[in-house]
Scaffold this motif. Structure first.
Motif, PDB file in Angstrom:
ATOM      1  N   ARG A   1     -52.141  39.734 -28.339  1.00  0.00           N
ATOM      2  CA  ARG A   1     -50.917  40.445 -28.738  1.00  0.00           C
ATOM      3  C   ARG A   1     -50.785  40.500 -30.261  1.00  0.00           C
ATOM      4  N   ARG A   2     -51.155  39.391 -30.908  1.00  0.00           N
ATOM      5  CA  ARG A   2     -51.087  39.397 -32.378  1.00  0.00           C
ATOM      6  C   ARG A   2     -52.052  40.428 -32.960  1.00  0.00           C
ATOM      7  N   LEU A   3     -53.241  40.493 -32.390  1.00  0.00           N
ATOM      8  CA  LEU A   3     -54.216  41.469 -32.894  1.00  0.00           C
ATOM      9  C   LEU A   3     -53.750  42.896 -32.635  1.00  0.00           C
ATOM     10  N   ALA A   4     -53.178  43.125 -31.476  1.00  0.00           N
ATOM     11  CA  ALA A   4     -52.691  44.473 -31.162  1.00  0.00           C
ATOM     12  C   ALA A   4     -51.649  44.912 -32.191  1.00  0.00           C
ATOM     13  N   ALA A   5     -50.788  43.986 -32.565  1.00  0.00           N
ATOM     14  CA  ALA A   5     -49.778  44.308 -33.573  1.00  0.00           C
ATOM     15  C   ALA A   5     -50.430  44.516 -34.941  1.00  0.00           C
ATOM     16  N   LEU A   6     -51.397  43.670 -35.239  1.00  0.00           N
ATOM     17  CA  LEU A   6     -52.051  43.737 -36.544  1.00  0.00           C
ATOM     18  C   LEU A   6     -52.824  45.051 -36.709  1.00  0.00           C
ATOM     19  N   PHE A   7     -53.464  45.495 -35.617  1.00  0.00           N
ATOM     20  CA  PHE A   7     -54.261  46.718 -35.712  1.00  0.00           C
ATOM     21  C   PHE A   7     -53.393  47.987 -35.767  1.00  0.00           C
ATOM     22  N   ALA A   8     -52.093  47.810 -35.714  1.00  0.00           N
ATOM     23  CA  ALA A   8     -51.217  48.949 -36.022  1.00  0.00           C
ATOM     24  C   ALA A   8     -51.146  49.157 -37.534  1.00  0.00           C
ATOM     25  N   ASP A   9     -51.446  48.088 -38.285  1.00  0.00           N
ATOM     26  CA  ASP A   9     -51.318  48.155 -39.741  1.00  0.00           C
ATOM     27  C   ASP A   9     -52.650  48.278 -40.466  1.00  0.00           C
TER      28      ASP A   9
ATOM     29  N   GLU B   1     -45.783  35.162 -22.550  1.00  0.00           N
ATOM     30  CA  GLU B   1     -45.814  35.614 -21.150  1.00  0.00           C
ATOM     31  C   GLU B   1     -47.264  35.923 -20.771  1.00  0.00           C
ATOM     32  N   PRO B   2     -47.782  35.286 -19.752  1.00  0.00           N
ATOM     33  CA  PRO B   2     -49.204  35.496 -19.407  1.00  0.00           C
ATOM     34  C   PRO B   2     -49.496  36.952 -19.050  1.00  0.00           C
ATOM     35  N   GLU B   3     -50.688  37.391 -19.404  1.00  0.00           N
ATOM     36  CA  GLU B   3     -51.166  38.707 -18.959  1.00  0.00           C
ATOM     37  C   GLU B   3     -51.625  38.572 -17.516  1.00  0.00           C
ATOM     38  N   ARG B   4     -51.212  39.448 -16.692  1.00  0.00           N
ATOM     39  CA  ARG B   4     -51.676  39.429 -15.301  1.00  0.00           C
ATOM     40  C   ARG B   4     -52.973  40.217 -15.213  1.00  0.00           C
ATOM     41  N   GLN B   5     -54.017  39.568 -14.769  1.00  0.00           N
ATOM     42  CA  GLN B   5     -55.334  40.185 -14.663  1.00  0.00           C
ATOM     43  C   GLN B   5     -55.661  40.967 -15.940  1.00  0.00           C
ATOM     44  N   PRO B   6     -55.771  40.261 -17.058  1.00  0.00           N
ATOM     45  CA  PRO B   6     -55.990  40.968 -18.328  1.00  0.00           C
ATOM     46  C   PRO B   6     -57.281  41.779 -18.321  1.00  0.00           C
ATOM     47  N   ASP B   7     -57.195  42.968 -18.880  1.00  0.00           N
ATOM     48  CA  ASP B   7     -58.367  43.813 -19.064  1.00  0.00           C
ATOM     49  C   ASP B   7     -58.808  43.627 -20.508  1.00  0.00           C
ATOM     50  N   LEU B   8     -59.853  42.822 -20.699  1.00  0.00           N
ATOM     51  CA  LEU B   8     -60.271  42.462 -22.054  1.00  0.00           C
ATOM     52  C   LEU B   8     -60.932  43.613 -22.795  1.00  0.00           C
ATOM     53  N   SER B   9     -61.154  44.721 -22.105  1.00  0.00           N
ATOM     54  CA  SER B   9     -61.722  45.877 -22.780  1.00  0.00           C
ATOM     55  C   SER B   9     -60.649  46.726 -23.458  1.00  0.00           C
ATOM     56  N   LYS B  10     -59.412  46.347 -23.236  1.00  0.00           N
ATOM     57  CA  LYS B  10     -58.301  47.140 -23.777  1.00  0.00           C
ATOM     58  C   LYS B  10     -57.275  46.238 -24.459  1.00  0.00           C
ATOM     59  N   ALA B  11     -56.419  46.847 -25.243  1.00  0.00           N
ATOM     60  CA  ALA B  11     -55.314  46.099 -25.837  1.00  0.00           C
ATOM     61  C   ALA B  11     -54.413  45.584 -24.719  1.00  0.00           C
ATOM     62  N   PRO B  12     -53.724  44.482 -24.967  1.00  0.00           N
ATOM     63  CA  PRO B  12     -52.837  43.946 -23.913  1.00  0.00           C
ATOM     64  C   PRO B  12     -51.714  44.918 -23.596  1.00  0.00           C
ATOM     65  N   ARG B  13     -51.339  44.919 -22.355  1.00  0.00           N
ATOM     66  CA  ARG B  13     -50.249  45.803 -21.941  1.00  0.00           C
ATOM     67  C   ARG B  13     -48.919  45.253 -22.429  1.00  0.00           C
TER      68      ARG B  13
END
Lengths: 458, 65
Positions: free
Chosen positions: A342-350, B53-65
């Motif tokens: 989640r931190r990386l997702a936010a960071l890659f917005a910038d 909050e845990p990711e449910r069945q995370p897809d590591l090929s994509k950004a987290p939902r």
């Protein structure tokens, strides 16, 4: 000049034009392996008949007739992988692995199997059931691991490209130590079928090791089974962080990497932004714990009590220690993975890419793989993993690019990471960096790479 | 109690409870690994992730939902 001294893409183009006979190229590759490999122990097995059969049946694909090496982590139809070890915990057998199929379908010829660090469990390549691979830049130095043989083979120009695997930096470390470009793809994007941990790993990916980004793009396209189209890295937003991964670094490495970041900014007309990424050390440990837990697949107490006696004592001790890892730490590691994603997702917005040295120091001696950093003396493994594990933990792609040579004439490398699925951007950025430095470092040849004189006499 | 002292108890006891045998060299390696990893593992366990909050069945090929 031998066609073997051309880049991967130039070899493929020469064959496609009819200027190079792929059968002759295969013979040249086998001869060069025989000539040069004893000094570096990069290739642990060749199979001329199988290679010839592969070439005879090769389709006119983008890699038609090009000889390549694959890491001893991938099964072939005629050979089970040994993972650099006397035996694996999981059963193995000859098989059509994903990388084998990808190369076959692209028309390539597998000319040999590359050495690797025992059980994939090291960043140096100094331990293997086959004996250590050696760095073509200095054969007393580590080639990097765990994809040690593939990297050394390309750096010595035995072949122009090789397929490795990266679970905690195992493509990027040897790329850095051997002066190559190595791509750790987005998790799940590159061929993985047939790997003995394919069904359970959440960290390991296959990846290309080549001299430069364009060759990685070509070989990566085969491994991805999709075209990694060239794009435009203009206006690149480069993120840098104040953290030991960028600051607790050998002064020569730091200077070269900071200069490369500035070169990249200038070439792309982009900008450098300082960003924050807390808890990197704990994220590194989370990745280590997760891959160690996944590696326990098949490890019953009974199985652990009859490990092959030729597995190194260090590996035997670590394998058994894994069984004692607390479940709470594994669960916590999964939560940390989510937190960092989640931190990386936010960071890659910038920012578009994150940049820091691939490894904090140049290749250490094989006999004593320790590195001197501002914080003190560390094992190379401890020092290296802290800059690499984040990409495996979170799934993002990452690339190692050569950016200099040390005063000891050993390669220095910069790592770039990007958001999920932006592997192409990393290749674009690497090519921009090559342009910025006049391709000086991707064209630098190791002392073991062929010279014109030697080639002419061959 | 220092990590090295705890290792003297933890590792043999843990191995014995799992029925895993180890020779002196393997025990020395495990003690070294324990000394290296255990303090960091304790730090990892003490990190407050209750807000994640845990990711449910995370897809590591994509950004987290």
């Amino acid at each position: 000049m031998s066609a073997l001294d051309l880049s991967l893409r130039e070899q493929a183009a020469a064959i496609a034009r009819g200027d190079t006979d792929p059968a002759e190229l295969l013979d040249e590759a086998l001869a060069r392996i025989e000539q040069r490999n004893p000094a570096i122990n990069a290739v642990v097995e060749t199979f001329p008949e199988r290679s010839g059969e592969m070439l005879a049946a090769a389709p006119k694909g983008p890699l038609h007739g090009v000889p390549l090496v694959v890491k001893d982590e991938w099964p072939l139809p005629w050979r089970a992988q040994r993972f650099g070890a006397a035996e694996l915990l999981a059963p193995t057998a000859p098989a059509e692995s994903g990388p084998y199929r990808a190369l076959r379908d692209a028309g390539a010829t597998i000319v040999g199997v590359g050495n690797m660090h025992e059980l994939g469990a090291g960043s140096t390549g100094n331990t293997s059931v086959y004996g250590p691979a050696r760095n073509p830049w200095n054969t007393e130095r580590c080639p990097g691991g765990s994809s040690s043989g593939p990297a050394a083979a390309v750096a010595a120009r035995l072949v122009a490209g090789a397929v490795g695997a990266d679970g905690l930096g195992s493509v990027r470390f040897p790329a850095a130590y051997c002066g190559l470009t190595g791509l750790k793809p987005t998790f799940g994007r590159s061929a993985m079928a047939g790997h003995h941990m394919a069904a359970i790993t959440s960290l390991i990916v296959s990846g290309p090791l080549c001299a430069d980004a364009a060759d990685c793009r070509l070989l990566g396209s085969a491994l991805f089974d999709e075209s990694l189209a060239a794009g435009d890295a203009s206006g690149l937003r480069i993120g840098v962080i104040r953290d030991p991964v960028s600051e607790d670094v050998d002064p020569e490495v730091r200077k070269a990497c900071e200069a490369a970041i500035e070169d990249l900014r200038g070439e792309t007309g982009g900008e450098v932004r300082e960003v924050s990424l807390p808890d990197l050390p704990v994220a590194t440990l989370a990745a280590i714990l997760l891959i160690n837990a996944e590696s326990l697949n098949g490890a019953t107490p009974e199985r652990l009590n009859r490990l092959h006696p030729e597995i190194s004592p260090i590996a035997r001790g670590f394998i058994k220690y894994r069984a004692l890892l607390p479940a709470a730490a594994i669960v916590q590691s999964a939560r940390i993975r989510t937190m960092m994603r989640r931190r990386l997702a936010a960071l890659f917005a910038d920012v578009d890419v994150l940049a820091w040295p691939t490894v904090p120091a140049v290749a250490p001696p094989l006999e004593s793989p320790m590195v001197e950093l501002p914080s003190g003396t560390h094992t190379a493994d401890q020092a290296n993993v802290r800059g690499a594990a984040l990409a495996n933990l979170t799934g993002i792609p990452s690339i190692s690019v050569p950016v200099g040579l040390s005063s000891e004439q050993l390669p220095i490398a910069l790592q770039l990471g990007a958001a999920w699925g932006r592997d192409e951007l990393l290749l674009d950025a690497a090519e921009a960096l090559e342009r910025a430095n006049g391709r000086r470092w991707v064209e630098a040849l190791s002392p073991l790479a062929p010279t014109e004189t030697e080639t002419a006499g061959a | 109690m220092e990590v090295s002292e705890r290792a003297e108890e933890f590792i043999p006891a843990g191995l014995a409870s799992l029925g895993i045998e180890a020779d002196e060299v393997e025990l020395a390696v495990m003690n070294a690994a324990h000394g290296m990893f255990w303090p960091a593992i304790l730090d990892l366990l003490s990190l407050d992730t209750s807000g994640v909050e845990p990711e449910r069945q995370p897809d590591l090929s994509k950004a987290p939902r």
